[in-house]
Design an enzyme around this catalytic site. Structure first.
Site, PDB file in Angstrom:
ATOM      1  N   GLY A  26       0.612   4.892   2.044  1.00 28.99           N
ATOM      2  CA  GLY A  26      -0.148   5.634   3.033  1.00 28.99           C
ATOM      3  C   GLY A  26       0.026   7.123   2.887  1.00 28.99           C
ATOM      4  O   GLY A  26       0.522   7.631   1.869  1.00 28.99           O
ATOM      5  N   GLY A  27      -0.406   7.848   3.931  1.00 35.55           N
ATOM      6  CA  GLY A  27      -0.331   9.293   3.877  1.00 35.55           C
ATOM      7  C   GLY A  27       1.087   9.808   3.800  1.00 35.55           C
ATOM      8  O   GLY A  27       1.355  10.837   3.189  1.00 35.55           O
TER       9      GLY A  27
ATOM     10  N   ALA B 184       0.854  -1.190   0.000  1.00 41.75           N
ATOM     11  CA  ALA B 184       0.000   0.000   0.000  1.00 41.75           C
ATOM     12  C   ALA B 184       0.885   1.233   0.000  1.00 41.75           C
ATOM     13  O   ALA B 184       2.104   1.152   0.175  1.00 41.75           O
ATOM     14  CB  ALA B 184      -0.920  -0.002   1.217  1.00 41.75           C
TER      15      ALA B 184
ATOM     16  N   GLY C 103       4.012   7.247   3.760  1.00 38.72           N
ATOM     17  CA  GLY C 103       5.014   6.259   3.408  1.00 38.72           C
ATOM     18  C   GLY C 103       4.534   5.126   2.529  1.00 38.72           C
ATOM     19  O   GLY C 103       3.348   4.790   2.483  1.00 38.72           O
ATOM     20  N   TRP C 104       5.488   4.550   1.805  1.00 39.87           N
ATOM     21  CA  TRP C 104       5.271   3.331   1.037  1.00 39.87           C
ATOM     22  C   TRP C 104       5.359   2.145   1.986  1.00 39.87           C
ATOM     23  O   TRP C 104       6.190   2.119   2.900  1.00 39.87           O
ATOM     24  CB  TRP C 104       6.317   3.195  -0.057  1.00 39.87           C
ATOM     25  N   VAL C 105       4.529   1.149   1.749  1.00 39.81           N
ATOM     26  CA  VAL C 105       4.509  -0.065   2.564  1.00 39.81           C
ATOM     27  C   VAL C 105       4.844  -1.237   1.639  1.00 39.81           C
ATOM     28  O   VAL C 105       4.135  -1.482   0.650  1.00 39.81           O
ATOM     29  CB  VAL C 105       3.138  -0.279   3.230  1.00 39.81           C
TER      30      VAL C 105
ATOM     31  N   LYS D 263       8.298  -0.170   5.957  1.00 37.66           N
ATOM     32  CA  LYS D 263       7.596   1.088   5.725  1.00 37.66           C
ATOM     33  C   LYS D 263       8.607   2.214   5.663  1.00 37.66           C
ATOM     34  O   LYS D 263       9.379   2.435   6.598  1.00 37.66           O
ATOM     35  CB  LYS D 263       6.574   1.358   6.830  1.00 37.66           C
TER      36      LYS D 263
ATOM     37  N   ASP E  67      -6.350   8.311  13.222  1.00 38.87           N
ATOM     38  CA  ASP E  67      -6.709   7.991  11.837  1.00 38.87           C
ATOM     39  C   ASP E  67      -7.376   6.628  11.711  1.00 38.87           C
ATOM     40  O   ASP E  67      -7.037   5.843  10.823  1.00 38.87           O
ATOM     41  CB  ASP E  67      -5.458   8.053  10.948  1.00 38.87           C
TER      42      ASP E  67
END
Length: 452
Positions: free
Chosen positions: A152-153, A150, A155-157, A173, A281
């Site tokens: 995110g707001g 995924a 970072g890359w996961v 992450k 969040d």
């Protein structure tokens, strides 16, 4: 670092404060499940903590160890299916953050696609939303990147495999825009928060590694977390009906499952609140259903309750209104607001609660998401208590066995009502005439009033 030696055969490492070994990077092996010959309790029954679960968890349709409706067992998807080998950078504008620049980057123009790299229109600094890692890259010398889970707001996961322990998968992450000072501060806070948190329903950190990609002036830090193989509640919310029937049974996603999700999420948030932290969040994407359990992931938005200066991380549609965020920031009731929104969208996919339980649940959601913060629940425990009450009502009205439970509003009285009924009257009752001091039993028939 603790003084506990790793219990795995042949491993010389010690278990870190995170709960993972500092050498093999694995959890201590789980205790063997109870065998058929487990010792019986004093009543001749197997202890209740072991009876309903067994090696694979509680029986479907029963109750879990917390007394909540048991979640169905969701097996982990194959890692090859969980990770995408093609990177899909985020779309839409976001704050630059380089040297605290407030400019907006990644904005499309004239209806074209949003750029994944370019220059900030305010400060002129270069930015890039492209991932730093590619499938096949090695991080920390032994974490091989398999693909992208995924973005995110901040970072890359990535999904990776530990080459030193074949078959052991972890999550990496890292930051999207490494020049963003706000994102770097959030990453440090997330790493610090994850390291000190130990809750069964919150994702755990394994370690932290540095990796310098070709062309980078400085290395990027990556959080290494345990891989939770399962389905996010967002996936469950939008899954095809036949897929839900296959995973959850003929009834599909039931209202009791939504209550279980809610109580477990609130338990995790109560744990954070007790430590002076806000999650900020909560949304279906940040909760994973794996096996028969759930795990709250992505703690990148975690902040101190008394923090009034850091930038807020939230998701539109789940966070409180903008005016409220601007005027008072976030507080404990803000977290409960996000849980209310999460439960509302999940309940829309589940079967409707039985009878008046539907109205009770709607009232609970209205209170959790009330426009006046003072009218909301004051704690995660209070909201969880009310979820339990809705569940009890749903169980009773739906024809299920009710939950017998001691009242939270009435205490046992000092004397039992009617306790004197049926007892032998005292001797004075027979040696004195009723209403007089005259001794002896009356010889004649009693008057009607005396009889009454």
């Amino acid at each position: 670092m603790s003084e506990t030696a790793c219990a795995r055969t042949g491993c010389p490492g010690r278990v870190m404060v995170t709960g993972f070994c500092d050498t093999c990077y694995r959890r201590p092996p789980a205790p063997e499940p109870p065998s058929a010959g487990v010792a019986a309790g004093p009543t001749g029954a197997v202890p209740s903590a072991e009876t309903p679960e067994g090696p694979t968890g509680p029986a479907a349709g029963g109750l879990d160890r917390d007394g909540l409706p048991a979640l169905p067992h969701l097996s982990s998807p194959d890692p090859a299916e969980a990770a995408d080998t093609v990177a899909r950078p985020p779309t839409g504008g976001r704050r630059c953050g380089v040297d605290n620049c407030a400019g907006t980057i990644g904005v499309s123009y004239d209806g074209g696609p949003a750029p994944d790299h370019g220059y900030c229109p305010d400060c002129g600094r270069k930015y890039s939303f492209l991932p730093k890692l590619r499938p096949g890259d090695r991080v920390g010398g032994h974490y091989e990147v398999l693909g992208y889970l995924a973005v995110g707001g901040h970072g890359w996961v990535y999904l990776a495999e530990d080459n030193r322990v074949p078959g052991l998968h972890v999550v990496l992450k890292g930051l999207i825009n490494t020049g963003d000072a706000v994102a770097r501060r959030v990453a440090v806070e997330e790493r610090r928060s994850l390291t000190t948190l130990h809750h069964r329903d919150i994702v755990r950190i394994v370690t932290h590694v540095q990796h310098r990609a070709p062309g980078d002036a400085e290395p990027t830090g990556y959080i290494v977390m345990e891989y939770v193989g399962g389905r996010s509640l967002a996936w469950i919310r939008f899954a095809p009906e036949d897929e839900l029937t296959r995973l959850f049974g003929p009834g599909g996603l039931e209202f009791g499952h939504v209550i279980t999700y809610g109580c477990k999420i609130l338990g995790a948030l109560e744990y954070l609140h007790d430590r002076g932290l806000l999650y900020c969040d909560m949304k279906p994407e940040n909760v994973i259903h794996y096996g028969r359990e759930i795990k709250v992931i992505d703690l990148g938005a975690v902040r101190r309750i008394d923090d009034r200066s850091s930038g807020l991380v939230h998701t539109q549609g789940y966070a409180p209104p903008k005016q409220e965020r601007d005027e008072r920031g976030l507080d404990t009731d803000s977290d409960l607001y996000t849980v209310g929104r999460t439960l509302k969208v999940l309940a829309e996919r589940a079967a409707r609660p039985a009878g008046l339980a539907a109205r009770s649940f709607e009232a609970l959601i209205r209170r959790a998401t009330h426009h006046e913060p003072a009218a909301r629940f004051r704690s995660a425990a209070e909201m969880s208590r009310q979820l339990w009450e809705v569940l009890r009502e749903h169980q009773a009205l739906g024809g299920h066995e009710p939950y017998p439970e001691r009242s939270t509003r009435f205490e046992p009285t000092a004397a039992v009502f009617g306790a004197a009924l049926g007892t032998v009257p005292p001797l004075e009752r027979w040696t004195r005439a009723p209403g007089t001091d005259a001794p002896g039993l009356p010889a004649g028939a009693p008057e009607p009033r005396a009889t009454a």
